[in-house]
Design an enzyme around this catalytic site. Structure first.
Site, PDB file in Angstrom:
ATOM      1  CD  GLU A 138     -19.317  11.727 -32.249  1.00  0.00           C
ATOM      2  OE1 GLU A 138     -19.833  12.832 -32.479  1.00  0.00           O
ATOM      3  OE2 GLU A 138     -19.707  10.949 -31.357  1.00  0.00           O
ATOM      4  CD  GLU A 194     -19.851  14.307 -28.030  1.00  0.00           C
ATOM      5  OE1 GLU A 194     -20.942  14.815 -27.736  1.00  0.00           O
ATOM      6  OE2 GLU A 194     -19.259  14.526 -29.112  1.00  0.00           O
TER       7      GLU A 194
HETATM    8  O1  AHR Z   1     -22.601  12.597 -34.400  1.00  0.00           O
HETATM    9  C1  AHR Z   1     -23.670  13.277 -33.835  1.00  0.00           C
HETATM   10  C2  AHR Z   1     -23.500  13.510 -32.337  1.00  0.00           C
HETATM   11  O2  AHR Z   1     -22.450  14.416 -32.133  1.00  0.00           O
HETATM   12  C3  AHR Z   1     -23.112  12.320 -31.513  1.00  0.00           C
HETATM   13  O3  AHR Z   1     -24.203  11.575 -31.097  1.00  0.00           O
HETATM   14  C4  AHR Z   1     -22.448  12.938 -30.326  1.00  0.00           C
HETATM   15  O4  AHR Z   1     -21.470  12.116 -29.770  1.00  0.00           O
HETATM   16  C5  AHR Z   1     -21.894  14.247 -30.854  1.00  0.00           C
HETATM   17  O5  AHR Z   1     -22.247  15.317 -30.050  1.00  0.00           O
END
Ligand code: AHR
Length: 505
Positions: A295, A176
């Site tokens: 994610e 990210e």
């Molecule tokens: O999964 C939780 C968080 O969400 C992770 O650390 C991050 O990559 C995202 O913002």
């Protein structure tokens, strides 16, 4: 609202979307909250093995058949020194962890994770730190994990008790990096350049690896999809995947709108594919960049509680969303969204696996149990292997606050050639009416119904807890039946997740 029409789906064995890469059913363990400490690792727990791994958790992970697990973050990785987590445990430093404002004891690190993966029957997806560090650290880490011997870092691994290299195949180039919350956040240009240079040196150490470049942190980022375009322009020759991240929530308690959000996910996937293909066209390239949706989940229940936690503690209960029945339905829809583009979404990680926005919960010193979202994830992973068939779906529709023409039916079919099976996954988004559903798959000739599994509950907000771990669980009493003309007919219960399994003749 009354559903006047039935829904239908036609699939044909010769019209396929693509093969499912099993890594579509991956997950994620970050050094965050109680994912590691008190989750997968709890020395002294009565179910812990000699390495401190909770065997009850391992059994639940194996129940899902998770093929790949991303590690060690997440936001955590952007401030992580991997060297802190290897070597004798008593010599490892405790560090302030700035991403989640905790103290990281470093008792669990790369080698423990690799041992845990072997026991869980899964593969690692390792992320390198492109926040506070860069190409130099990444080449040293891959020398440590993947090089056989005869160099400083490979010999250090051997000294740490791991003679054989870990041979980690899949690597994420940071996490990210577009997000202002990220340690060392970057512009697309800054990130694209460092990702390309990091990819180069990592491949020089081990040419067999696969690399994932960071896409946007969500489809709501102001820089989406310009970020993807710039990053891929700079990294096209060096990477295989671009990542997608997306979380949803029902903050306004508008369940019809909540369940419609996977329609937004369809569009997100479509836009990233189009952007990757645009860059390929610009480069006159042969290579297609695939998608790693590394994610995805529902995440909002724990937001208020997290704001009240004290900083700098070890393994506090962060991001401990307690999932309810409607969350499981959206998770089912999200899985179907990814399957519908299995030609390009080759990897995905439910974020995360244990305690932290997770399908598996534990109590410190106590039991482990399945959250509602465990079930659609497990069904898709166990029965959704093979080839996705093009789903020609007709469904009555509704309008929600943020989405129009939302089909009540979300469905897809997967043909497992090896097992001689077809599995249909279907969600009825209607909150108060059953949906008659007819499936035409006569191109398959003969088949018999194996089972029709249903996840349903009167109360959309029903959740599993330590005291009532089975409040929401699937049953095998769905109504699907094979009609005389070979069609399958079913009544999908209101607000239900359905798995219809067929054995081919
Ligand atoms: O999964 C939780 C968080 O969400 C992770 O650390 C991050 O990559 C995202 O913002």
């Amino acid at each position: 609202m009354k559903v006047s029409n039935k829904a239908s789906m036609i699939v044909d064995k010769d019209f396929t979307v693509g093969k499912v890469d099993k890594r579509l059913y991956g997950s994620f363990i970050e050094h965050l909250g109680r994912a590691v400490y008190g989750g997968i690792y709890e020395p002294g727990h009565e179910q812990a093995d000699e390495q401190g791994f909770r065997t009850d958790v391992l059994e639940l992970v194996k129940g899902i058949d998770v093929p790949i697990v991303r590690y060690p973050g997440g936001n955590f990785v952007s401030g992580y020194n991997w060297e802190d987590g290897v070597g004798p445990a008593e010599e490892r430093p405790a560090r302030l962890e700035l991403a989640w404002r905790t103290t990281e004891p470093n008792l669990f690190g790369t080698n423990e994770f690799m041992d845990w993966c072997r026991k869980a029957g899964t593969e690692p997806m390792m992320a390198v730190n492109l926040g506070t560090r860069g190409p130099d650290e990444a080449r040293e880490l891959i020398e440590y994990t993947n090089h056989a011997s005869g160099s400083y870092y490979s010999d250090l691994r051997i000294k740490h008790g791991y003679r054989e290299p870990h041979r980690i195949k899949t690597w994420c180039l940071g996490n990210e990096m577009d997000g202002p919350w990220q340690i060392g956040a970057k512009t697309a240009h800054e990130y694209g350049r460092v990702a390309a240079e990091t990819a180069k040196v990592m491949r020089w150490v081990d040419p067999s690896i696969e690399l994932v470049a960071c896409g946007s942190s969500s489809l709501n980022m102001a820089t989406f999809p310009e970020w993807e375009s710039t990053v891929l322009d700079l990294t096209y020759n060096h990477v295989d995947f671009i990542s997608l991240h997306q979380y949803y929530g029902n903050r306004d308690n508008d369940s019809a709108n909540f369940l419609a959000q996977s329609v937004g996910m369809d569009k997100f996937i479509h836009t990233v594919i189009s952007t990757a293909d645009y860059v390929q066209a610009k480069k006159r390239g042969k290579k297609k960049i695939n998608l790693s949706f590394d994610e995805w989940n529902v995440w909002y229940h724990s937001n208020d509680q997290d704001r009240k936690l004290d900083p700098w503690t070890v393994a506090p209960p962060q991001l401990e969303d307690i999932y309810n029945h409607e969350d499981a339905l959206l998770v089912g829809c999200m899985l179907i969204s990814m399957l519908k583009r299995a030609d390009r979404v080759k990897m995905a990680c439910m974020a995360q696996l244990v305690n932290v926005i997770a399908p598996i919960m534990t109590a410190n010193g106590g039991p482990a149990w399945k959250q509602t979202i465990y079930y659609p994830y497990m069904h898709a992973s166990r029965f959704g292997r093979g080839t996705v068939l093009v789903p020609l779906v007709k469904s009555p529709k509704y309008d929600a606050k943020d989405y129009t023409d939302v089909p009540y039916l979300e469905s897809v079919a997967v043909h497992n050639e090896e097992a001689g099976e077809v599995t249909i996954f279907a969600v009825n988004r209607h909150l108060s009416e059953p949906l008659p559903f007819e499936i035409d798959l006569r191109s398959f000739g003969g088949f018999r119904l194996v089972e029709h599994i249903v996840l349903e509950h009167e109360d959309l907000k029903a959740a599993n807890t330590i005291d009532a771990p089975d409040r929401v669980k699937p049953h095998g009493g769905g109504s699907a039946a094979v009609a005389d003309d070979g069609r399958i007919e079913a009544q999908l219960g209101k607000a239900s997740w359905n798995v219809i399994r067929l054995k081919l003749a």
